[in-house]
Scaffold this active site. Structure first.
Site, PDB file in Angstrom:
ATOM      1  N   ASP A 129       0.815  -1.225   0.000  1.00 37.44           N
ATOM      2  CA  ASP A 129       0.000   0.000   0.000  1.00 37.44           C
ATOM      3  C   ASP A 129       0.847   1.273   0.000  1.00 37.44           C
ATOM      4  OD1 ASP A 129       1.078   0.014   2.498  1.00 37.44           O
ATOM      5  OD2 ASP A 129      -0.823   0.130   3.590  1.00 37.44           O
TER       6      ASP A 129
ATOM      7  N   ARG B 266      10.832  25.883   1.055  1.00 35.42           N
ATOM      8  CA  ARG B 266      10.193  27.078   0.486  1.00 35.42           C
ATOM      9  C   ARG B 266       8.911  27.455   1.221  1.00 35.42           C
ATOM     10  NH1 ARG B 266      10.283  25.610  -5.773  1.00 35.42           N
ATOM     11  NH2 ARG B 266       9.895  23.557  -4.900  1.00 35.42           N
TER      12      ARG B 266
ATOM     13  N   HIS C  37      17.188  27.326   2.147  1.00 36.84           N
ATOM     14  CA  HIS C  37      16.470  28.303   1.321  1.00 36.84           C
ATOM     15  C   HIS C  37      16.333  29.659   2.039  1.00 36.84           C
ATOM     16  CE1 HIS C  37      13.572  29.929  -1.452  1.00 36.84           C
ATOM     17  NE2 HIS C  37      12.726  30.122  -0.461  1.00 36.84           N
TER      18      HIS C  37
ATOM     19  N   LYS D 173      11.273  39.103  -9.147  1.00 39.64           N
ATOM     20  CA  LYS D 173      10.433  37.981  -9.603  1.00 39.64           C
ATOM     21  C   LYS D 173       9.123  37.971  -8.843  1.00 39.64           C
ATOM     22  CE  LYS D 173      10.959  33.507  -8.119  1.00 39.64           C
ATOM     23  NZ  LYS D 173      11.712  32.259  -7.906  1.00 39.64           N
TER      24      LYS D 173
ATOM     25  N   ARG E  44       5.907  35.332  -8.167  1.00 42.53           N
ATOM     26  CA  ARG E  44       5.428  33.967  -8.407  1.00 42.53           C
ATOM     27  C   ARG E  44       3.921  33.996  -8.571  1.00 42.53           C
ATOM     28  NH1 ARG E  44       7.078  29.006  -8.571  1.00 42.53           N
ATOM     29  NH2 ARG E  44       9.241  29.346  -8.014  1.00 42.53           N
TER      30      ARG E  44
ATOM     31  N   GLY F  82      11.299  27.061 -14.266  1.00 40.13           N
ATOM     32  CA  GLY F  82      10.569  28.268 -14.672  1.00 40.13           C
ATOM     33  C   GLY F  82      11.294  29.543 -14.276  1.00 40.13           C
TER      34      GLY F  82
END
Ligand code: R5P
Length: 301
Positions: A37, A96, A130, A192, A194, A225
């Site tokens: 499973d 993030r 990050h 930038k 998002r 991207g």
């Protein structure tokens, strides 16, 4: 150094093997399977009683599987009386998700930190977190090492002389500055935005770039991207179509001279000529040696 043992999860066995070789020590034997499973089932085949255990596991895609596997290994170590459990997480998934962008959202990086502590992990070692504040989600020590010197060493002599370092968003400015200082050049910052998990837009290029070559740096490449939009914005702003990238995964674009990534995330065999994988094995092995001798690791940050 008989009192320590290294185990590898399934996320990046090549890196774990290289670290073990550098430390002149075989990896501990263990099994990681899946029940029909999908549940994770792990087992340690060596005793860990009163040993310092190092669990090497990036929580890279499939993130949830690799995370649960790490938790299961840590739980097994704790229940088997390990003296101390250090999780070496070269790529820290969910990093993030370090703040709330709107209402009714979790801070998943904080949740991951709590779960890692709850299973008995005593120390976390990771690379280029990050956001530095993620360390504050933990009460246990977190060492966020940096691959910037390693990547700069690999880049040295392979960049055009007029190169400028590009931060693809405001979150990477500090890292871009570290690259620029080491490579003796200046920084350009992209603004930038998002739009979704897969879509970004560059609205402004801040800094003087003229007809220069660009080195775009980032902590991670996920969909690619961010880098694709960055390259478009730089070319529209007059940059030379001669772009180098330093980060950690895959992307293809005709203006790209080279993509330098670390092996924090396992890279599939590829015939992509521009991809250069730089190993962080020496850095992690050095950190483990310092932990074992209670030495300082501040020069590794
Ligand atoms: C974002 O803040 C990160 O530093 C990276 O720029 C981003 O996560 C890369 O993701 P993608 O390749 O999907 O644009």
């Amino acid at each position: 150094m008989e009192h320590f043992i290294l185990f590898a999860g399934t996320a990046n066995p090549g890196l774990a093997k290289a670290i073990a070789q550098q430390l002149n020590r075989p990896l501990g034997e263990c099994v990681s399977e899946r029940f029909p499973d999908g549940e994770v089932a792990v087992r340690l085949l060596n005793s860990v009683r009163q040993k310092s255990v190092f669990l090497i596991q990036s929580t890279s895609p499939p993130v949830n599987d690799h995370l649960v596997e790490l938790l299961a290994f840590a739980d097994a170590c704790r229940r088997s009386a390990a003296a101390r459990i250090t999780a070496i997480i070269p790529y820290f998934g969910y990093a993030r998700s370090d703040k709330r962008h709107g209402r009714r959202e979790p801070i998943t990086a904080s949740m991951v930190a709590e779960v890692l502590e709850a299973v008995g992990i005593d120390r976390v070692v990771t690379l280029d977190l990050h956001a530095p504040q993620i360390e504050g989600f933990f009460r246990i020590p977190v060492d966020s090492l940096t691959a910037v010197p390693t990547l700069c060493e690999a880049l040295r002599g392979r960049l055009p002389p007029d190169v400028v370092v590009v931060s693809p968003d405001t979150g990477r400015v500090q890292m871009a500055t570290q690259y620029a200082q080491r490579l003796d050049t200046s920084v350009v910052v992209l603004h930038k935005q998002r739009k979704s998990g897969t879509e970004t837009e560059v609205t402004r290029v801040v800094g003087d770039m003229g007809d220069r070559s660009c080195l775009i740096i980032d902590d991670m490449i996920s969909t690619g991207g961010t880098l694709a939009r960055s390259i478009e914005a730089l070319l529209n702003a007059g940059a030379r179509p001669d772009v180098t990238i330093a980060a950690c995964a895959k992307l293809s674009h005709e203006s790209i001279r080279a993509v330098f990534v670390t092996d924090t995330v396992a890279t599939q065999a590829t015939d992509w000529q521009q991809l250069q994988v730089v190993s962080i094995t020496p850095l992690i092995a050095k950190a483990i040696q310092r932990f074992l001798s209670d030495g300082s690791i501040s020069d590794l940050f």
